[in-house]
Design an enzyme around this catalytic site. Sequence first.
Site, mmCIF file in Angstrom:
data_model
loop_
_atom_site.group_PDB
_atom_site.id
_atom_site.type_symbol
_atom_site.label_atom_id
_atom_site.label_comp_id
_atom_site.label_asym_id
_atom_site.label_seq_id
_atom_site.Cartn_x
_atom_site.Cartn_y
_atom_site.Cartn_z
ATOM 1 N N LYS A 1 0.804 -1.233 0.000
ATOM 2 C CA LYS A 1 0.000 0.000 0.000
ATOM 3 C C LYS A 1 0.835 1.280 0.000
ATOM 4 O O LYS A 1 0.397 2.335 0.445
ATOM 5 C CB LYS A 1 -1.012 0.041 1.171
ATOM 6 C CG LYS A 1 -1.856 -1.184 1.354
ATOM 7 C CD LYS A 1 -2.399 -1.760 0.085
ATOM 8 C CE LYS A 1 -3.486 -0.947 -0.560
ATOM 9 N NZ LYS A 1 -3.887 -1.561 -1.862
ATOM 10 N N ASN B 1 1.814 -0.362 -7.300
ATOM 11 C CA ASN B 1 1.240 -0.392 -8.647
ATOM 12 C C ASN B 1 1.549 0.884 -9.413
ATOM 13 O O ASN B 1 1.742 0.857 -10.631
ATOM 14 C CB ASN B 1 -0.274 -0.629 -8.568
ATOM 15 C CG ASN B 1 -0.576 -2.054 -8.189
ATOM 16 O OD1 ASN B 1 -0.783 -2.904 -9.039
ATOM 17 N ND2 ASN B 1 -0.549 -2.352 -6.884
ATOM 18 N N TRP B 2 1.607 1.973 -8.716
ATOM 19 C CA TRP B 2 1.981 3.249 -9.355
ATOM 20 C C TRP B 2 3.387 3.108 -9.955
ATOM 21 O O TRP B 2 3.637 3.466 -11.108
ATOM 22 C CB TRP B 2 1.940 4.355 -8.311
ATOM 23 C CG TRP B 2 1.982 5.742 -8.839
ATOM 24 C CD1 TRP B 2 2.047 6.122 -10.160
ATOM 25 C CD2 TRP B 2 1.946 6.948 -8.079
ATOM 26 N NE1 TRP B 2 2.059 7.482 -10.245
ATOM 27 C CE2 TRP B 2 1.996 8.012 -8.979
ATOM 28 C CE3 TRP B 2 1.865 7.230 -6.715
ATOM 29 C CZ2 TRP B 2 1.976 9.349 -8.566
ATOM 30 C CZ3 TRP B 2 1.843 8.549 -6.295
ATOM 31 C CH2 TRP B 2 1.901 9.591 -7.210
ATOM 32 N N TRP C 1 4.985 -10.110 -8.691
ATOM 33 C CA TRP C 1 5.711 -10.234 -7.420
ATOM 34 C C TRP C 1 6.500 -11.536 -7.499
ATOM 35 O O TRP C 1 5.916 -12.611 -7.584
ATOM 36 C CB TRP C 1 4.724 -10.283 -6.262
ATOM 37 C CG TRP C 1 4.164 -8.960 -5.861
ATOM 38 C CD1 TRP C 1 4.413 -8.322 -4.677
ATOM 39 C CD2 TRP C 1 3.269 -8.093 -6.586
ATOM 40 N NE1 TRP C 1 3.732 -7.116 -4.647
ATOM 41 C CE2 TRP C 1 3.030 -6.960 -5.790
ATOM 42 C CE3 TRP C 1 2.656 -8.162 -7.843
ATOM 43 C CZ2 TRP C 1 2.206 -5.913 -6.204
ATOM 44 C CZ3 TRP C 1 1.845 -7.122 -8.264
ATOM 45 C CH2 TRP C 1 1.632 -6.009 -7.446
ATOM 46 N N HIS D 1 7.378 -7.424 -2.121
ATOM 47 C CA HIS D 1 7.124 -6.809 -0.812
ATOM 48 C C HIS D 1 8.070 -7.399 0.241
ATOM 49 O O HIS D 1 7.896 -7.132 1.432
ATOM 50 C CB HIS D 1 5.687 -7.088 -0.349
ATOM 51 C CG HIS D 1 4.623 -6.351 -1.116
ATOM 52 N ND1 HIS D 1 4.713 -5.017 -1.437
ATOM 53 C CD2 HIS D 1 3.420 -6.768 -1.602
ATOM 54 C CE1 HIS D 1 3.614 -4.648 -2.087
ATOM 55 N NE2 HIS D 1 2.820 -5.683 -2.205
ATOM 56 N N SER E 1 -4.928 3.097 3.866
ATOM 57 C CA SER E 1 -5.099 2.434 2.573
ATOM 58 C C SER E 1 -5.315 0.933 2.775
ATOM 59 O O SER E 1 -6.202 0.319 2.180
ATOM 60 C CB SER E 1 -3.855 2.703 1.709
ATOM 61 O OG SER E 1 -3.984 2.102 0.465
ATOM 62 N N TYR F 1 6.269 8.089 -1.784
ATOM 63 C CA TYR F 1 4.978 8.258 -2.460
ATOM 64 C C TYR F 1 4.651 9.753 -2.519
ATOM 65 O O TYR F 1 4.145 10.264 -3.530
ATOM 66 C CB TYR F 1 3.933 7.493 -1.637
ATOM 67 C CG TYR F 1 2.504 7.589 -2.102
ATOM 68 C CD1 TYR F 1 1.954 6.607 -2.924
ATOM 69 C CD2 TYR F 1 1.675 8.635 -1.688
ATOM 70 C CE1 TYR F 1 0.626 6.675 -3.318
ATOM 71 C CE2 TYR F 1 0.353 8.705 -2.080
ATOM 72 C CZ TYR F 1 -0.166 7.732 -2.902
ATOM 73 O OH TYR F 1 -1.484 7.801 -3.297
ATOM 74 N N GLY G 1 -5.741 7.998 -3.690
ATOM 75 C CA GLY G 1 -4.468 8.415 -4.274
ATOM 76 C C GLY G 1 -3.986 9.771 -3.778
ATOM 77 O O GLY G 1 -3.480 10.576 -4.553
HETATM 78 P P1 A3P Z 1 -5.108 4.769 -1.417
HETATM 79 O O1 A3P Z 1 -5.780 3.550 -0.892
HETATM 80 O O2 A3P Z 1 -4.646 5.668 -0.311
HETATM 81 O O3 A3P Z 1 -5.904 5.494 -2.436
HETATM 82 P P2 A3P Z 1 -0.154 -0.399 -3.672
HETATM 83 O O4 A3P Z 1 -0.076 -0.327 -5.150
HETATM 84 O O5 A3P Z 1 1.174 -0.488 -3.000
HETATM 85 O O6 A3P Z 1 -1.114 -1.456 -3.236
HETATM 86 O O7 A3P Z 1 -0.717 1.001 -3.158
HETATM 87 C C1 A3P Z 1 -2.059 1.348 -3.390
HETATM 88 C C2 A3P Z 1 -2.228 2.808 -3.078
HETATM 89 O O8 A3P Z 1 -1.568 3.585 -4.106
HETATM 90 C C3 A3P Z 1 -3.689 3.248 -3.094
HETATM 91 O O9 A3P Z 1 -3.766 4.311 -2.136
HETATM 92 C C4 A3P Z 1 -3.844 3.738 -4.518
HETATM 93 O O10 A3P Z 1 -4.943 4.590 -4.712
HETATM 94 C C5 A3P Z 1 -2.525 4.478 -4.675
HETATM 95 N N1 A3P Z 1 -2.155 4.730 -6.086
HETATM 96 C C6 A3P Z 1 -2.088 3.860 -7.099
HETATM 97 N N2 A3P Z 1 -1.768 4.497 -8.245
HETATM 98 C C7 A3P Z 1 -1.641 5.821 -7.933
HETATM 99 C C8 A3P Z 1 -1.350 6.997 -8.683
HETATM 100 N N3 A3P Z 1 -1.119 6.956 -10.000
HETATM 101 N N4 A3P Z 1 -1.297 8.166 -8.026
HETATM 102 C C9 A3P Z 1 -1.514 8.236 -6.703
HETATM 103 N N5 A3P Z 1 -1.809 7.156 -5.939
HETATM 104 C C10 A3P Z 1 -1.880 5.956 -6.549
#
Ligand code: A3P
Length: 288
Positions: A44, A48-49, A77, A99, A129, A184, A250
Amino acid sequence: MSFDHFDYKGVRFAKELHTEESVSRAENEFEVFDDDIYNVTYPKSGTNWMIEVLNLIKHKGDVTKSDVLSIQMRSPWYEAVRFYESIEKMESPRILSSHLPHHIFAKSYFKSKAKIIYTIRNPRDVIVSMFHFTKILSMFTPTENLQDFIDDFIQGKALYGSWFDHVKGWMQMKDDERFFFITYEELLQDLRGSVVRICKFLGQELDDAQIDSVVKHSTFKTMKENPMSNWSQIPSEVLDQSKGAFMRKGISGDWKNHFTVAQSEYFDKIYQEKMKDFNMSFFWEQSS
Ligand code: A3P
C-alpha cells in the site's frame, strides 16, 4: 488484521499467497539477473503506481507497448507462487515487484548488478489504505475498528510484517549505487521530476515528449480509468470493487480524515520510539 497466515523469520505471510517453501525459494533459490529491475515496497505504498511508471519508462512512454498486460502481469511479485510460470516466460530486462523485507530478499540479488527502486509512504496513510483494502480483498476478514488495525500494524501483524523493520532494513542500502529510494509523497508532489530522477538512476534516456507521456499515463486519474491498471480484471470473488475501489483516493494525508487526535498522538509516540535509531527524516515528519 485477520488473515490465514504463517510467520517466516519474524515476518507475517498470507497462506493465500505463499507457503513457507515458496518464501524460502524466493530467498534462497530465485535467480536474479544483472539487468533485472526490482520495484520493492511495503504493501500500500505505491507499488502499482511504480509498476506503471517503470514499464512506461522501459517503453519510452509508449502506452500501447507498456499496457499490453494487466498491471500485475507486467511486473509480477517474484515471491508469489501464482506468478512463477509467467516470470519464467518473461523477457529481459525484467521489471519485477516484491514486498519482501531486506533480510528475506533473494540472496542472489546481493551478488548481482540488478537495481532496486524502493518506494516508501507515510505509514499513517499506509494504515488507512490497507484498512480499506482489507474490506475488498476476500482473503482478509475485515477489521471494523481502526484502533485494532493500528495496533496490529504497530505489532508487525500486518501482511509482510512490520513497516518499521521493512523501512529500516531496506534503508541500510541507501548509499548503494544499485538502490534508489523515493517516497509516495514525492511522486505526488512532483511526478515529472520523480520520473526524470528514476530515468537517470536507470540510465534511460527519454526526450521531453516521452517523459510527458510517462507522466500522463501514470497519473491517478488515468490509471483509475485504465482497465489494464485499475485491477478490474481481477474476479469479484477475489477483489470486490463494488465495496470500494482499489484505486481509492491516491492522496497524501487521508489519515487525518480517519485518525482521532488520540490515535494520532499514540501513533506519533510509537513512531518516534521505533524510529529513534534511524537517522533520516522523511517528508511526513515535518508536515504530519
Ligand atoms: P489509497 O488507498 O490511499 O488510495 P499499492 O499499489 O502499494 O497497493 O498502493 C495502493 C495505493 O496507491 C492506493 O492508495 C492507490 O490509490 C494508490 N495509487 C495507485 N496508483 C496511484 C497513482 N497513480 N497516483 C496516486 N496514488 C496511486
